[in-house]
Design a protein around this motif. Sequence first.
Motif, PDB file in Angstrom:
ATOM      1  N   THR A   1       3.411  -3.335   0.733  1.00  0.00           N
ATOM      2  CA  THR A   1       4.656  -2.551   0.693  1.00  0.00           C
ATOM      3  C   THR A   1       5.036  -2.184  -0.731  1.00  0.00           C
ATOM      4  O   THR A   1       5.383  -1.028  -1.020  1.00  0.00           O
ATOM      5  N   VAL A   2       4.982  -3.153  -1.632  1.00  0.00           N
ATOM      6  CA  VAL A   2       5.334  -2.906  -3.034  1.00  0.00           C
ATOM      7  C   VAL A   2       4.343  -1.933  -3.663  1.00  0.00           C
ATOM      8  O   VAL A   2       4.730  -1.027  -4.422  1.00  0.00           O
ATOM      9  N   THR A   3       3.061  -2.090  -3.358  1.00  0.00           N
ATOM     10  CA  THR A   3       2.049  -1.184  -3.901  1.00  0.00           C
ATOM     11  C   THR A   3       2.273   0.236  -3.396  1.00  0.00           C
ATOM     12  O   THR A   3       2.109   1.210  -4.153  1.00  0.00           O
ATOM     13  N   PHE A   4       2.659   0.384  -2.122  1.00  0.00           N
ATOM     14  CA  PHE A   4       2.975   1.705  -1.570  1.00  0.00           C
ATOM     15  C   PHE A   4       4.121   2.347  -2.340  1.00  0.00           C
ATOM     16  O   PHE A   4       4.042   3.521  -2.744  1.00  0.00           O
ATOM     17  N   VAL A   5       5.192   1.585  -2.550  1.00  0.00           N
ATOM     18  CA  VAL A   5       6.352   2.106  -3.275  1.00  0.00           C
ATOM     19  C   VAL A   5       5.959   2.512  -4.692  1.00  0.00           C
ATOM     20  O   VAL A   5       6.323   3.593  -5.180  1.00  0.00           O
ATOM     21  N   TYR A   6       5.196   1.656  -5.357  1.00  0.00           N
ATOM     22  CA  TYR A   6       4.766   1.931  -6.739  1.00  0.00           C
ATOM     23  C   TYR A   6       3.966   3.235  -6.816  1.00  0.00           C
ATOM     24  O   TYR A   6       4.238   4.095  -7.657  1.00  0.00           O
ATOM     25  N   LEU A   7       2.976   3.378  -5.932  1.00  0.00           N
ATOM     26  CA  LEU A   7       2.114   4.565  -5.980  1.00  0.00           C
ATOM     27  C   LEU A   7       2.880   5.846  -5.658  1.00  0.00           C
ATOM     28  O   LEU A   7       2.702   6.878  -6.323  1.00  0.00           O
TER      29      LEU A   7
ATOM     30  N   GLU B   1       8.549  -2.357  10.729  1.00  0.00           N
ATOM     31  CA  GLU B   1       9.983  -2.045  10.617  1.00  0.00           C
ATOM     32  C   GLU B   1      10.551  -2.541   9.296  1.00  0.00           C
ATOM     33  O   GLU B   1      11.264  -1.814   8.602  1.00  0.00           O
ATOM     34  N   GLN B   2      10.228  -3.783   8.938  1.00  0.00           N
ATOM     35  CA  GLN B   2      10.723  -4.339   7.678  1.00  0.00           C
ATOM     36  C   GLN B   2      10.150  -3.579   6.488  1.00  0.00           C
ATOM     37  O   GLN B   2      10.863  -3.285   5.519  1.00  0.00           O
ATOM     38  N   SER B   3       8.864  -3.250   6.566  1.00  0.00           N
ATOM     39  CA  SER B   3       8.217  -2.537   5.473  1.00  0.00           C
ATOM     40  C   SER B   3       8.848  -1.167   5.246  1.00  0.00           C
ATOM     41  O   SER B   3       9.067  -0.752   4.101  1.00  0.00           O
ATOM     42  N   ARG B   4       9.154  -0.482   6.334  1.00  0.00           N
ATOM     43  CA  ARG B   4       9.773   0.842   6.203  1.00  0.00           C
ATOM     44  C   ARG B   4      11.181   0.747   5.628  1.00  0.00           C
ATOM     45  O   ARG B   4      11.610   1.611   4.848  1.00  0.00           O
TER      46      ARG B   4
ATOM     47  N   THR C   1      13.055  -3.013  -7.334  1.00  0.00           N
ATOM     48  CA  THR C   1      13.942  -3.081  -6.168  1.00  0.00           C
ATOM     49  C   THR C   1      13.161  -3.524  -4.931  1.00  0.00           C
ATOM     50  O   THR C   1      13.615  -4.380  -4.162  1.00  0.00           O
ATOM     51  N   ALA C   2      11.977  -2.942  -4.738  1.00  0.00           N
ATOM     52  CA  ALA C   2      11.137  -3.308  -3.596  1.00  0.00           C
ATOM     53  C   ALA C   2      10.746  -4.784  -3.652  1.00  0.00           C
ATOM     54  O   ALA C   2      10.801  -5.494  -2.644  1.00  0.00           O
ATOM     55  N   ILE C   3      10.358  -5.255  -4.846  1.00  0.00           N
ATOM     56  CA  ILE C   3       9.972  -6.666  -5.009  1.00  0.00           C
ATOM     57  C   ILE C   3      11.155  -7.582  -4.703  1.00  0.00           C
ATOM     58  O   ILE C   3      11.021  -8.579  -3.975  1.00  0.00           O
TER      59      ILE C   3
END
Length: 435
Positions: free
Chosen positions: A127-133, A369-372, A414-416
């Motif tokens: 999830t964090v890697t998705f947000v970062y990219l 759901e949590q990841s989104r 924020t994601a982390i």
Amino acid sequence: MMKLLVSGLQWASFMLASSLVAPIAIAGLFGFSEVDTAMFVQRTMFVLGVSGLIQALFGHRLPISEGPAGLWWGVFAIYAGFAGTIYASDTEALRSLEGGMIVSGIFFIVLAAFGLLNRLATLFTPTVTFVYLLLLILQLSGSFMKGMLGLPNEAGTVQPMMMLGSFITLLLAYYFSAHRLNWIRQYSVIISFACGWLIFIILGQAPAITDHGQGWIQLPHLFVFGPPLFDSGTIVTAMFITLLLTANMLASIRVMEEVIKQVTGSKPKGSYRRAGLAAGVNQILGGGFSAIGSVPISGAAGFVAQTRNASIQSFLVGSLLIAVLSICPPAMNILAALPAPVGYAVTFVIFSKMAGFAFAELDKEKNKEQSRMISGIALLTGVGAMFVPAAAFTEFPVAVTSILNNGLIFGTLTAIAIEQWLIFFHRKKSKAGNY
């Protein structure tokens, strides 16, 4: 041998195109002369080439190119405004930045020596890697579009001929990257650079090659701005910057591991500890040679995905070429004449492939759901921060500004934070239910 040399030259072209803007922009902020700007660019490229070799040989040992850290770029911009106020002159501010990069290097080494980087690496979930990219792509998209339109310029308007040249280069870059012939796909980056440069020459938009009279060989000097300064404000800022650079480095390693797995079928394992130690040395080199601190760039994953070439030997040749060419001013003057819109157009194609990697990371999560939810909050925060003017944070300390004024870092943190809080909450709830 010829194949290795061409592959290395392709890596060098990519490194050059993705790294030239930062030193030129910083030189403009501090009012450098043409000669001083050329020397600053050469020192920066030398540090980037050597840093890439150090990481590939002794650090993470992956084909990840080093680029000027955007965080340091931001700090340079802030410190340019401190000249005449906090610092007596531009030179004093630059000496303080030299000291900051050296402190950052020492802090990197301490983090790696005590094994803290491996713990930080666990924070980079899919999830964090998705947000970062995704934030990385969104943050760079503005620069890519402006660059292909010929902005910024003295007139402040879009340059039609540059826009035309960029559009043709962009189409050719996509065409070569998807060509049916394997060798054209593999060397699509360097072919695109060459064709784009030729197009801009035909359109009369290619800059002239300038000679600053520096001779054939110009070895980089240490502490060009004077002995480094170590004041308390810069030391604190450097420590925060190091933690943020660590996040960049870990994300780049993780993404490259996944891309190499797709290309070769086997997933390598980069050493976070060795990468941290090498990063520390590289930061010290940046400060010692009065250049810009470097960081492994995530865009290298897009380059490997496009060329389908994950060879570490090719990358080593490319880094060596950058280091050697940087001490040869005539060669650097020729390479620096590459039209900026060409670099932006070709790099646009490379980074467009990063979106696929981002969504592939998100698909790995079991709790969709949590990841989104986490992604939604982090993306709103990060993208929102990108629209806040930099001047709005002038009353904040530099360390805080470097976070709030950087949507990529702010959104990723924020994601982390949200994900770790949810993990802690669920564990606490689970323990309570056992009693």
